[in-house]
Design a protein around this motif. Structure first.
Motif, PDB file in Angstrom:
ATOM      1  N   UNK A   1      -6.281  -0.498 -12.623  1.00 60.42           N
ATOM      2  CA  UNK A   1      -5.704  -0.519 -11.275  1.00 60.42           C
ATOM      3  C   UNK A   1      -4.371   0.198 -11.188  1.00 60.42           C
TER       4      UNK A   1
ATOM      5  N   UNK B   1      -3.617  -8.526  -5.776  1.00 64.80           N
ATOM      6  CA  UNK B   1      -5.032  -8.803  -5.508  1.00 64.80           C
ATOM      7  C   UNK B   1      -5.819  -8.812  -6.816  1.00 64.80           C
TER       8      UNK B   1
ATOM      9  N   UNK C   1       2.826  -2.803  -5.816  1.00 66.11           N
ATOM     10  CA  UNK C   1       1.862  -2.736  -4.711  1.00 66.11           C
ATOM     11  C   UNK C   1       1.062  -4.036  -4.606  1.00 66.11           C
ATOM     12  N   UNK C   2       0.570  -4.263  -3.398  1.00 65.63           N
ATOM     13  CA  UNK C   2      -0.145  -5.517  -3.186  1.00 65.63           C
ATOM     14  C   UNK C   2      -1.479  -5.560  -3.903  1.00 65.63           C
ATOM     15  N   UNK C   3      -2.089  -4.393  -4.109  1.00 68.19           N
ATOM     16  CA  UNK C   3      -3.408  -4.459  -4.746  1.00 68.19           C
ATOM     17  C   UNK C   3      -3.318  -4.897  -6.201  1.00 68.19           C
ATOM     18  N   UNK C   4      -2.127  -4.819  -6.773  1.00 71.07           N
ATOM     19  CA  UNK C   4      -1.957  -5.350  -8.128  1.00 71.07           C
ATOM     20  C   UNK C   4      -2.010  -6.883  -8.086  1.00 71.07           C
TER      21      UNK C   4
ATOM     22  N   UNK D   1      -3.685   4.890 -10.469  1.00 68.15           N
ATOM     23  CA  UNK D   1      -2.927   5.270  -9.279  1.00 68.15           C
ATOM     24  C   UNK D   1      -1.618   5.959  -9.647  1.00 68.15           C
TER      25      UNK D   1
ATOM     26  N   UNK E   1      -1.348  -4.940   4.179  1.00 68.16           N
ATOM     27  CA  UNK E   1      -0.367  -4.616   3.160  1.00 68.16           C
ATOM     28  C   UNK E   1      -0.997  -4.011   1.913  1.00 68.16           C
ATOM     29  N   UNK E   2      -1.932  -3.090   2.079  1.00 65.45           N
ATOM     30  CA  UNK E   2      -2.391  -2.370   0.901  1.00 65.45           C
ATOM     31  C   UNK E   2      -3.003  -3.279  -0.164  1.00 65.45           C
ATOM     32  N   UNK E   3      -3.712  -4.309   0.276  1.00 60.67           N
ATOM     33  CA  UNK E   3      -4.227  -5.266  -0.693  1.00 60.67           C
ATOM     34  C   UNK E   3      -5.467  -4.751  -1.421  1.00 60.67           C
ATOM     35  N   UNK E   4      -5.991  -3.610  -0.981  1.00 58.36           N
ATOM     36  CA  UNK E   4      -7.145  -3.026  -1.675  1.00 58.36           C
ATOM     37  C   UNK E   4      -6.688  -1.783  -2.424  1.00 58.36           C
ATOM     38  N   UNK E   5      -7.239  -1.604  -3.618  1.00 54.39           N
ATOM     39  CA  UNK E   5      -6.885  -0.442  -4.428  1.00 54.39           C
ATOM     40  C   UNK E   5      -7.398   0.841  -3.753  1.00 54.39           C
TER      41      UNK E   5
END
Lengths: 324, 324
Positions: free
Chosen positions: A241, A226, A221-224, A245, B99-103
């Motif tokens: 993180x 980030x 996932x992108x938040x990783x 999830x 793109x889901x950049x926030x957790x």
């Protein structure tokens, strides 16, 4: 306020579904082969006595009337009298339920915790030796044939080495003497270890694999990215993180398997002569003890419904995206 | 002195089909307070450069040659621990919010707090609170929305939070990787203004990565046009977009529809994707270059200076110098 309404609605749903299950069970038992009367009635009795018994049990009444009586009795907790034990079913169930809950809750929770932890490690080190060993072991655990594994444990640790008892929940000498609760607790634990290991191993595999694949998905996932871009340490990224999830689907699985284990664990209970619901169910079915079997099925249905309900609530608490 | 200077950087991805050179021998510099735009089609290596400047290349990527000088360090030589100190503090990245950049399971303010605390572990709770509020004010998100979860935000607000996160530690260089790509045009405009004004207020270096010429033109003063892992033309915004010299830049601009010359659109003929496994130094655009294939040139391009700031990478000086 919206939450209260949702919970209320959910509870109503449970009541309705339970009612439907009660109805289905009633008719299923009427359709099943074997005559309840012949089970209780002694062949030596006179036809008059037999007739008397049938009337007493209400079996001469039309089926819809029997159904109404059944509903009335169920709603007041009167589940009838066991043919075999001659005791109220409610009392028998009450005695057995505690043991089942003790064994299955502890094994499921333990397996989930360890499974989540190992699954996390496994996914984090994807492709490594550790990951391979963990995944393959998990697959083996997952596909183990329960009775075989239980018997194997029993044979090795109970019979060959002899460090664990062969079955039961308490040593007889502790039943008769006035032993302390601590000694009894320790003794129960001693008896519980083999069945606990069996159920733990069997559950562990599925939780580990579930957590692993869920974690692998989350790591993409992108938040990783980030989180990495913020300069966080790998440990924080992994535990705060990613794992948080990734563990969400495991929660659902725990709730459902807890419900499933009541009947699915019947074999384990049977082999270790653990006096729980599952073993009682096998006994009741094989002995045509209708009231008892019926009550066991109702109980299983109830546990499944409640477990689902709890998972729903828990999920909303863990995942802010779900609001009721 | 340049804030960051990249010299002869080549980056390759190890793939099943061999080494893929995603970035081939590029050099550029970024001055403080002078936004630089990287433009090019998908797969031309823009994001790979961005990720290299963050030290976040995937495992199968390797820096083959070149250096990145930043604050008297060569970033290509840094270890993971040193990177962690720079990431988010000195160099920060603005990701694409869509793109889901926030957790999803963390409150928005927590995610911003995390970005600050990681690099200032000793910050007092009062200062931290002040800084977070300052950041939310800066990106114009009402303070009452600070405690929300990401799913409660609109796309534009998410993008603002990501900007706030990038600004948290007053970085010297910000890399904006397609920050407005998934937003609708109105929100896109707002975010661009936001980035522009914040960049001017904080006077940071900015690399703006996008495939959208209009967006890049509105933010950046210097432009690098990329194709197949090479920078093919660079110069100021006016030079590159006003008098494009390289055939690819012309094709790229020709594919851009505008209202006033809609009948003069040159439909670009791009027959093949660039071969990224080619030997270093070859012209990647040659397969699609009409002029080049007709003229039968060597295929080894060199930099041709058009003005002090404007230059293009081509095999034929004649093509570049030719007046329209």
């Amino acid at each position: 306020m919206r939450n209260q309404i949702y919970i209320l609605g959910k509870l109503m749903e449970i009541v309705i579904i339970f009612f439907v299950i009660m109805t289905v069970l009633f008719f299923l038992f009427r359709l099943s082969p074997g005559d309840p009367v012949s089970k209780v009635v002694d062949p030596m009795l006179t036809p008059e006595d037999t007739q008397y018994l049938i009337e007493q049990m209400g079996l001469d009444k039309p089926i819809w009337e029997q159904y109404m009586v059944y509903l009335k009795n169920c709603s007041t907790g009167n589940l009838g009298v066991s043919f075999h034990y001659g005791e109220p079913v409610f009392k028998i169930i009450k005695e057995r339920l505690g043991w089942t809950i003790l064994l299955f809750t502890s094994s499921t929770v333990l397996a989930a915790l360890v499974g989540v932890f190992l699954g996390k490690i496994s996914a984090w080190n994807k492709g490594s030796r550790l990951d391979n060993i963990l995944s393959i072991s998990a697959l083996v655990c997952y596909t183990l044939f329960i009775p075989w594994f239980a018997l194997l444990l029993l044979w090795i640790f109970g019979f060959k080495i002899g460090i664990f008892p062969l079955g039961g929940i308490l040593s007889p000498e502790l039943w008769v003497t006035n032993s302390s609760w601590f000694a009894r607790g320790l003794d129960i634990l001693h008896h519980m270890i083999l069945p606990l290991i069996t159920l733990f191993i069997i559950n562990l595999g599925s939780y580990l694999l579930l957590m692993r694949s869920s974690m692998l998905g989350v790591l993409r996932e992108d938040y990783i990215i980030t989180a990495r871009a913020k300069g966080l340490s790998e440990k924080v990224i992994r535990n705060k993180h990613a794992a948080k999830n990734a563990a969400l689907p495991v929660v659902t699985s725990v709730g459902l398997s807890l419900a499933f284990s009541i009947n699915g664990g019947a074999l384990t209970e049977q082999i270790f002569t653990w006096p729980g619901i599952g073993r009682e169910l096998i006994f009741a079915v094989s002995n045509n003890d209708y009231p008892l079997a019926q009550a066991c099925f109702l109980l299983i249905a109830l546990v499944v419904l409640l477990a689902n309900f709890i998972v729903d609530m828990l999920y909303a608490y863990l995942d802010p995206r779900i609001t009721h | 002195m340049a804030l960051i200077s990249i010299k002869n950087l080549s980056i390759g991805y190890q793939t099943k089909g061999g080494l893929l050179k995603a970035v081939d021998n590029i050099s550029f510099e970024i001055e403080q307070g002078r936004p630089l735009g990287l433009v090019g089609e998908s797969g031309c290596g823009k994001t790979t450069i961005g990720m290299t400047l963050m030290g976040l290349l995937p495992d199968n990527a390797r820096i083959l040659s070149g250096s990145i000088d930043f604050q008297n360090h060569d970033l290509t030589q840094l270890g993971e621990d040193q990177w962690r100190k720079i990431r988010g503090k000195d160099i920060a990245m603005i990701f694409q919010a869509a793109m889901n950049a926030l957790n999803p399971v963390m409150r928005v303010d927590e995610q911003v707090i995390e970005a600050i605390v990681t690099h200032k572990p000793g910050i007092s709770p009062g200062d931290l609170d002040k800084r977070v509020k300052e950041l939310f004010d800066l990106v114009e998100i009402p303070r009452i929305r600070m405690k929300d979860y990401p799913h409660e935000y609109s796309g534009g607000m998410k993008q603002r939070v990501i900007i706030a996160m990038a600004l948290a530690c007053n970085p010297q260089l910000i890399i904006a990787d397609e920050p407005t790509t998934a937003l609708d045009v109105i929100v896109q405009d707002q975010i661009l203004q936001e980035i522009r004004s914040l960049q001017m207020i904080m006077d940071t270096g900015l690399i703006f990565i996008s495939h959208d010429i209009a967006v890049v033109a509105s933010v950046c003063r210097d432009i690098c046009v990329m194709y197949g892992g090479q920078i093919v033309e660079m110069g100021t915004r006016e030079e590159v977009f006003g008098t494009p010299c390289h055939p690819y830049t012309k094709t790229l601009l020709g594919s851009y529809l505008s209202l006033n010359n809609e009948w003069k659109v040159i439909i670009p003929t791009m027959r093949k994707a660039p071969d990224l496994t080619l030997k270093s130094g070859c012209c990647r655009f040659a397969v699609n270059c009409k002029i080049c294939s007709n003229a039968g040139t060597s295929g080894i391009p060199s930099w041709i200076n058009i003005s002090k700031t404007h230059r293009a990478l081509c095999c034929s000086e004649g093509i570049i110098r030719k007046k329209k």
